[in-house]
Design a protein around this motif. Structure first.
Motif, PDB file in Angstrom:
ATOM      1  N   UNK A 369     -15.621 -15.276 -32.127  1.00  0.00           N
ATOM      2  CA  UNK A 369     -15.597 -16.225 -31.010  1.00  0.00           C
ATOM      3  C   UNK A 369     -14.494 -15.855 -30.028  1.00  0.00           C
ATOM      4  N   UNK A 370     -14.777 -16.128 -28.753  1.00  0.00           N
ATOM      5  CA  UNK A 370     -13.847 -15.796 -27.680  1.00  0.00           C
ATOM      6  C   UNK A 370     -13.702 -17.008 -26.772  1.00  0.00           C
ATOM      7  N   UNK A 371     -12.480 -17.287 -26.376  1.00  0.00           N
ATOM      8  CA  UNK A 371     -12.260 -18.455 -25.533  1.00  0.00           C
ATOM      9  C   UNK A 371     -11.194 -18.226 -24.479  1.00  0.00           C
ATOM     10  N   UNK A 372     -11.351 -18.928 -23.368  1.00  0.00           N
ATOM     11  CA  UNK A 372     -10.329 -18.987 -22.326  1.00  0.00           C
ATOM     12  C   UNK A 372     -10.053 -20.463 -22.065  1.00  0.00           C
ATOM     13  N   UNK A 373      -8.799 -20.832 -22.155  1.00  0.00           N
ATOM     14  CA  UNK A 373      -8.396 -22.213 -21.935  1.00  0.00           C
ATOM     15  C   UNK A 373      -7.264 -22.241 -20.916  1.00  0.00           C
ATOM     16  N   UNK A 374      -7.261 -23.270 -20.092  1.00  0.00           N
ATOM     17  CA  UNK A 374      -6.199 -23.362 -19.082  1.00  0.00           C
ATOM     18  C   UNK A 374      -5.913 -24.808 -18.728  1.00  0.00           C
ATOM     19  N   UNK A 375      -4.737 -25.019 -18.174  1.00  0.00           N
ATOM     20  CA  UNK A 375      -4.375 -26.321 -17.618  1.00  0.00           C
ATOM     21  C   UNK A 375      -3.361 -26.076 -16.515  1.00  0.00           C
ATOM     22  N   UNK A 376      -3.545 -26.752 -15.388  1.00  0.00           N
ATOM     23  CA  UNK A 376      -2.690 -26.534 -14.221  1.00  0.00           C
ATOM     24  C   UNK A 376      -2.166 -27.885 -13.736  1.00  0.00           C
ATOM     25  N   UNK A 377      -0.864 -27.962 -13.559  1.00  0.00           N
ATOM     26  CA  UNK A 377      -0.237 -29.174 -13.023  1.00  0.00           C
ATOM     27  C   UNK A 377      -0.246 -29.094 -11.502  1.00  0.00           C
TER      28      UNK A 377
END
Length: 500
Positions: A369-377
């Motif tokens: 499995x491959x994932x990209x996760x992000x969060x931006x303030x």
């Protein structure tokens, strides 16, 4: 003490104790309640300017009108003796008046008993402190806990054929007690006890599973739900060893500010990328952070670690590697992660985050499995993030062996302190894991999910005080189980959380 002698016998440690509880004075004008017209002004001025052996209270006062005990006078005397001894040791004999030495000699003889008693008391305190420092292993255990009460109801047509709502309003509860112990001040041993009574609403594919449902027990039996120990190997590396039925990879960084099943998302899917659920329940997490811009995590979790026939390495497992980047080292909220998970399961692959897909159920399956996760303030009151996850699975048993492709994604919008400090608003829009293709279907079953269903969720946590919050939320599932033959489902939740 003799005049002109360069060694004065008095308790040095008493003075160290006094200095911790007083404010040094370099000028008598610093004493807020001493005036030039006071009868003792000249005497105080002489002591301050000649020997600097007067100390005030932390609030800057002298409190000269207050009655003084013999012990208090002895401590003040001891301070002056120490100052004079420092001058004699430094051979500043011209700064020590002979008459003053004679006076101090008489005072030392008069208060000999009190000075000796004070020395004994300080010695006892120091001995006890030293003993406590040596016995740091006898750490203090702190208790914190959570209690959740939730009203849950799913409504809507179960299918397009006209079946009516088949899920009634339910009342759920979960209690957690965490016992946290630190032996060095930097490590943490956590023992968690849990009791719950939560049954998920009726919904195709179990896609309406609530966030705070963890474990299979629904009879309020108390169980050891987690046992973990986290400790630093050095300034850059920390290790977590854990076991518990709800471990998975959620002890790592899942990059989602709406992750909490206590105070944020109301759905299980809304917690994080589904590929984090491919692990087991017992294993190790190693975190390496060489600087403030990058972090690497390596995790291994086994499913049957306590089974002698399987152990840690001969049954289902999940191995995760993840790199997290922080574009701005001063902003720990804004980050992006790249995740890889290699897993092996002996009972299929739960691509619907709560149930086994019919095309892979009951088989031994390996997956990458491959994932990209992000969060931006964006600002103090708004954050945007999300994830994309892809799983390539291979059925290793069954009449027909082959591969399967599974995707999931989500966009998250977080609104910290919405309305007032401590509140949180959240919106999650995404697609729960969907089987897009397989070359190894079971007889008579499709090779892929026929349609695309969407997960649309909103909630608002209102903080009543530091210990109580209420979170109403609504979840809308279109084409549940990615089948348009299943009618849309709405899930309403009102969760009340008590924290101690």
């Amino acid at each position: 003490m003799k005049s002109g002698d360069h060694s004065i016998d008095f308790p040095q440690k008493v003075n160290q104790y006094v200095q911790l509880n007083s404010t040094p004075v370099t000028s008598v004008s610093q004493l807020s309640d001493v005036q030039s017209t006071d009868w003792a002004f000249q005497a105080l001025q002489s002591l301050v300017e000649r020997y600097s052996c007067i100390a005030g209270y932390p609030d800057g006062s002298f409190k000269g009108s207050r009655a003084m005990t013999r012990f208090e006078f002895a401590t003040a005397l001891n301070d002056c003796l120490d100052r004079i001894n420092q001058r004699i040791t430094a051979d500043i004999t011209d700064g020590v008046v002979k008459e003053d030495l004679a006076t101090l000699q008489k005072l030392q003889e008069e208060f000999k008993t009190e000075l000796t008693t004070l020395q004994g008391r300080v010695d006892i305190v120091e001995a006890r402190t030293e003993q406590l420092e040596k016995q740091q292993f006898s750490a203090t255990t702190k208790l914190n806990g959570q209690v959740i009460f939730a009203a849950v109801d799913a409504f809507g047509d179960a299918s397009r054929s006209g079946d009516e709502d088949n899920s009634n309003l339910t009342f759920s509860s979960r209690i957690r007690l965490n016992f946290d112990t630190s032996f060095t001040g930097k490590d943490q041993l956590r023992i968690r006890l849990q009791a719950s009574n939560i049954i998920n609403p009726n919904a195709p594919g179990n896609e309406a599973r609530v966030a705070f449902q963890s474990g299979s027990d629904t009879t309020n039996n108390v169980a050891l739900s987690k046992l973990q120990y986290r400790f630093p190997l050095n300034e850059q590396v920390s290790i977590l060893a854990a076991t518990g039925f709800n471990t998975y990879f959620d002890d790592g960084d899942v990059i989602n500010p709406l992750q909490s099943d206590v105070n944020a998302t109301i759905s299980r899917f809304g917690r994080y990328n589904a590929i984090y659920r491919l692990g087991g329940d017992t294993g190790v997490i190693v975190t390496y952070k060489p600087n403030r811009n990058i972090k690497a995590e390596a995790m291994y979790l086994a499913k049957n670690a306590n089974n002698p026939g399987n152990g840690l390495f001969n049954s289902g497992y999940g191995a995760l590697g993840q790199i997290v980047f922080y574009p701005n080292s001063e902003d720990p909220v804004t980050k992006i992660a790249f995740t890889y998970v290699n897993a092996y399961n002996e009972d299929g692959l739960g691509h619907n985050t709560g149930s086994l897909p019919s095309n892979l159920g009951g088989r031994k399956v390996s997956s990458n499995s491959y994932g990209i996760e992000t969060n931006v303030k964006i600002n103090s009151g708004f954050q945007v993030g999300g994830w994309v996850g892809y799983t390539s699975a291979r059925a290793l048993t069954g009449e027909v062996k082959g591969d399967a492709d599974i995707w999931n994604w989500a966009v998250t919008l977080a609104f910290p302190d919405l309305g007032k400090q401590g509140n949180l608003g959240g919106i999650i829009i995404g697609m729960q894991p969907r089987l897009t293709n397989t070359s190894a279907p079971l007889a008579g079953l499709p090779r892929r999910d026929p349609d695309t269903g969407f997960h649309i969720e909103g909630f608002y946590r209102y903080k009543i005080n530091d210990n109580i919050s209420i979170t109403p939320g609504l979840l809308w599932l279109t084409a549940p189980n990615h089948n348009s033959q299943n009618g849309d489902i709405f899930l309403g939740v009102i969760r009340t959380t008590f924290e101690i």
